[in-house]
Motif scaffolding. Structure first.
Motif, short mmCIF file in Angstrom:
data_model
loop_
_atom_site.label_atom_id
_atom_site.label_comp_id
_atom_site.label_asym_id
_atom_site.label_seq_id
_atom_site.Cartn_x
_atom_site.Cartn_y
_atom_site.Cartn_z
N ASP A 413 9.93 -6.18 1.18
CA ASP A 413 8.49 -6.78 1.24
C ASP A 413 7.60 -5.56 1.85
N ASN A 414 6.85 -4.98 0.50
CA ASN A 414 5.89 -3.80 0.92
C ASN A 414 4.58 -4.34 1.73
N GLN A 415 4.43 -3.91 2.82
CA GLN A 415 3.16 -4.40 3.41
C GLN A 415 1.77 -3.73 3.18
N THR A 416 1.92 -2.64 2.25
CA THR A 416 0.94 -1.91 2.11
C THR A 416 0.76 -1.54 0.63
N ASP A 417 0.16 -0.81 0.09
CA ASP A 417 -0.28 -0.60 -1.64
C ASP A 417 0.88 0.09 -2.01
N ASP A 418 1.44 -0.89 -3.26
CA ASP A 418 2.49 0.01 -3.99
C ASP A 418 2.19 1.48 -4.64
N GLY A 419 3.28 2.18 -4.78
CA GLY A 419 3.05 3.55 -5.39
C GLY A 419 2.86 4.47 -4.35
N SER A 420 2.11 5.65 -4.71
CA SER A 420 1.98 6.61 -3.91
C SER A 420 1.08 6.73 -2.83
N ALA A 421 1.46 7.23 -1.93
CA ALA A 421 0.36 7.23 -0.56
C ALA A 421 -0.76 8.33 -0.69
N CYS A 422 -0.85 9.13 -1.56
CA CYS A 422 -1.70 10.07 -1.77
C CYS A 422 -2.83 9.81 -2.80
N ALA A 423 -3.99 10.62 -2.58
CA ALA A 423 -4.96 10.58 -3.48
C ALA A 423 -4.50 11.03 -5.03
N PRO A 424 -5.31 10.79 -5.92
CA PRO A 424 -5.05 11.14 -7.42
C PRO A 424 -4.79 12.53 -7.66
N GLU A 425 -5.62 13.31 -6.67
CA GLU A 425 -5.53 14.85 -7.08
C GLU A 425 -4.37 15.55 -6.53
N ALA A 426 -3.59 14.77 -5.72
CA ALA A 426 -2.24 15.35 -5.04
C ALA A 426 -1.28 15.86 -6.12
N SER A 427 -0.75 17.16 -6.05
CA SER A 427 0.03 17.46 -7.09
C SER A 427 1.67 17.22 -6.85
N ALA A 428 1.97 16.78 -5.64
CA ALA A 428 3.50 16.46 -5.48
C ALA A 428 3.60 15.46 -4.18
N CYS A 429 2.90 14.17 -4.29
CA CYS A 429 2.96 13.46 -3.00
C CYS A 429 4.22 13.34 -2.45
#
Length: 694
Positions: A413-429
């Motif tokens: 059960d993921n307790q935070t947002d699904d997917g990347s933890a970085c902002a869209p401009e991150a090149s390799a989160c």
């Protein structure tokens, strides 16, 4: 890399071979010491004579535990061949047991570490430092099985089992107290209290230690408590136990630079004074046993809880991790025996809720941002059926076999947002949180062993075994670099052992040759994604030799010569292609220890025991490409224990007697040699008082 054996080691191995050959040729009419006749409970959960077991085992008894009086568990595990508990800073450790030192979030899943047979951590939630959860300092014994465990062990019993047994409240002094002091503001107190009342026996064991730290701004405070109650009734035999441990540590990280452990300006340097680790563990069980018309019934409910918080100082962006788990478990078994056969069958159930969060306080880069990296919970259920049997086919030939079927299920059960933890401009989160999911792993293990009695006191055995470990929760759900799903298989291992053990006069020997093949090994590839499919092989010889003379002299040797290598060209993180056939990193081809001692009685109820120990660590490579190496080291330790009479005693321990410059662990990462520096000579003095002895 060659074996790089020192002249001293070659001499000891030659002596070992001579003693071994002499013992094999001798027949068992001589009076033998009882070292191999010890009762072992870890193999089947039932007491068995170690001489007849068709598997490689070691037992470190309470006398050795008290004499060694280990500050860190690696100081006592040197007495088991093939076992190396690599010490990090403070009470941190990594395990090698018939294996390399295994690192990473799931490497600890290859070892079944237990307290009275119950795993210290739940299946799927191991921690590399989990051995500091147990009160090994005041245990009754530590038993080790090398290689895949028997059918009573399931997930994680891949490279071996380390089982710490609580002390019997009916053995030892009714009361015992001790105070101890050592270098770097090290202090420890301990107390032991035992009582019997009719059918009941009670034991309470406590120790607390404070260490100022060998390194700057480093040290730890640690407390451990064990309670045990035994009841022997007309119908039920009951054993209750509870254990709690607490650790608050100011941690020091690696020192960097080639052979930095030899540099006086770096040896005590703490490059991470901000690092810390706080850990708490609580476990309890109640074992109920009675005879029924179908055999002996055993019912054991148990509970465990652990919490931990620490700074990941080994990463440049230094996030803080919090993790924990709560478990309820139940074991039910039925066993019986006749003149020629003994058997047992059982059910094991373990239900766990585990959790983990990782938060970074300050922004490091767009790929390592401040904020929540991970925050999840996992409900896990492990359920298993097992059966095992031992047949005495003839007066000389015995057969042991076991089978286990196990299901491990995770509900994430993921307790935070699904997917990347970085902002869209991150090149390799670096951080990716998969969406909620469920995963199931079904596995089986089997073992078959044959023993043959060469004489009354000499046995040869052949054993084949298969073990497994499902992926750990962190390998499945703590993903990186955009990996949305970790499609992992369970690791499996197949092993074959040929062993020989026996006793003659004052000599005992125990040796085994083994070959193990490991498949579907889980690793992090060059893209920082968790994948499975690698293959490794592990082959070697392990030996223990012991001699006790009538005059009080004794000597022992425990060692191994092994090769642990990559059997596939896995694209590991930090390596380049072409590693197949290379040594696995942090896998010395030989290590071991030897000791000689004198145990004598003096006048007026006094006694003196003196022991000199030699520890050998061979060289090993630091990364999969085999381009960087640690040279190994030799250490001497001295121990003396003097009973003064009237319940008073004192002991002296000198660690690293010759003040050798060495590394407890060497590594190569982020483009640099890195070391946990070994401590210089240390003198520890203890004073103890036991007013009443049985």
């Amino acid at each position: 890399m060659g074996f790089h054996s020192s002249k001293t080691l070659r001499t000891l191995l030659s002596l070992s071979g001579l003693v071994f050959a002499t013992s094999v040729l001798a027949q068992g009419d001589d009076e033998a010491v009882s070292r191999l006749e010890q009762v072992i409970v870890s193999a089947t959960r039932e007491p068995e004579t170690g001489l007849n077991l068709a598997l490689p085992w070691s037992r470190i008894d309470d006398e050795a535990l008290k004499l060694t009086s280990a500050v860190h568990i690696n100081q006592i595990m040197q007495r088991a061949p093939g076992a190396w508990i690599s010490r990090g800073n403070g009470q941190e450790s990594l395990i090698a047991l018939r294996s390399p030192v295994l690192t990473g979030s799931g490497g600890c899943g290859a070892f079944y570490t237990a307290w009275d047979g119950i795993s210290l951590r739940a299946p799927g939630f191991c921690n590399v430092n989990q051995l500091f959860d147990v009160n090994s300092e005041q245990a009754g014994a530590i038993e080790i099985i090398r290689g895949p465990g028997t059918s009573v062990y399931g997930a994680n019993a891949v490279h071996g089992v380390i089982n710490t047994l609580t002390a019997d409240p009916r053995r030892g002094p009714q009361n015992a107290y001790a105070v101890e002091a050592g270098p770097n503001d090290y202090y420890r107190v301990r107390g032991e209290f035992r009582a019997e009342h009719g059918e009941h026996a009670f034991g309470a064991y406590f120790n607390g230690a404070s260490d100022g730290g060998y390194k700057d701004n480093a040290g730890f405070d640690q407390q451990k408590l064990t309670l045990r109650h035994d009841y022997s009734g007309d119908v039920w035999q009951v054993q209750n136990a509870l254990e709690a441990t607490n650790l608050n540590q100011e941690t020091s990280g690696f020192v960097a630079g080639f052979e930095a452990y030899k540099d006086p300006s770096k040896k005590r340097l703490n490059p991470n004074p901000e690092a810390y680790r706080d850990s708490f563990a609580l476990r309890a069980y109640s074992r109920w046993e009675r005879e029924t018309s179908a055999g002996q019934l055993s019912i054991t409910p148990y509970f465990r809880r652990t919490t931990m918080e620490f700074l990941q100082h080994f990463l440049p962006w230094q996030p803080t991790e919090k993790n924990g788990q709560e478990s309820l478990g139940l074991r039910v078994s039925l066993s019986d025996s006749t003149e020629n056969i003994s058997w047992s069958a059982g059910i094991d159930i373990d239900a766990t809720r585990g959790w983990l969060s990782e938060v970074q306080a300050n922004a490091f880069s767009p790929n390592q941002p401040a904020g929540v990296h991970y925050d999840y919970e996992v409900d896990a259920l492990s359920a298993a059926l097992y059966a095992q049997a031992n047949w005495q086919l003839t007066s000389r030939l015995g057969l042991a076999t076991g089978l286990r079927l196990e299901q491990n299920s995770y509900d994430y059960d993921n307790q935070t947002d699904d997917g990347s933890a970085c902002a869209p401009e991150a090149s390799a989160c670096r951080f990716f949180r998969p969406a909620d999911r469920e995963d199931d792993f079904s596995n089986g293990s089997v073992n078959l062993g044959i023993t043959y009695a060469l004489s009354d006191t000499h046995r040869v055995y052949l054993r084949g075994a298969h073990g497994f470990r499902p992926p750990q929760a962190a390998e499945l759900y703590r993903l990186q670099s955009g990996q949305e799903i970790a499609d992992l298989d369970s690791e499996t291992i197949s092993s074959v052992d040929l062993g020989l053990r026996g006793e003659i006069g004052g000599f005992s020997y125990d040796t085994s040759m083994y070959s193990m093949q490991k498949r579907d090994v889980i690793f992090q590839n060059a893209d920082r994604q968790n994948v499975s499919g690698a293959q490794t092989s592990h082959e070697g010889i392990e030996f223990s030799l012991y001699w006790a003379g009538e005059s009080g002299w004794y000597a022992g040797v425990d060692g191994n010569i092994a090769r642990h290598k990559y059997d596939s060209d896995a694209n590991l993180l930090g390596s380049r292609l072409g590693i197949e056939g290379n040594d696995i990193d942090t896998a010395p081809r030989q290590f071991g220890s030897a000791r000689v001692g004198l145990d004598v009685s003096l006048q007026n109820n006094r006694s003196l025991r003196t022991e000199l120990e030699w520890v050998h660590m061979g060289s090993y490579y630091l990364e999969p490409n085999n381009l960087h190496e640690y040279e190994g080291h030799e250490l001497l330790n001295l121990r003396m224990a003097l009973a003064l009479g009237k319940g008073f005693s004192t002991s002296l321990r000198v660690t690293n007697l010759l003040n050798e410059e060495y590394a407890e662990r060497a590594d190569f990462g982020f483009g640099a040699y890195r070391y946990f520096v070994g401590e210089s000579r240390g003198v520890f003095v203890e004073f103890a008082y036991s007013p009443e002895w049985r």
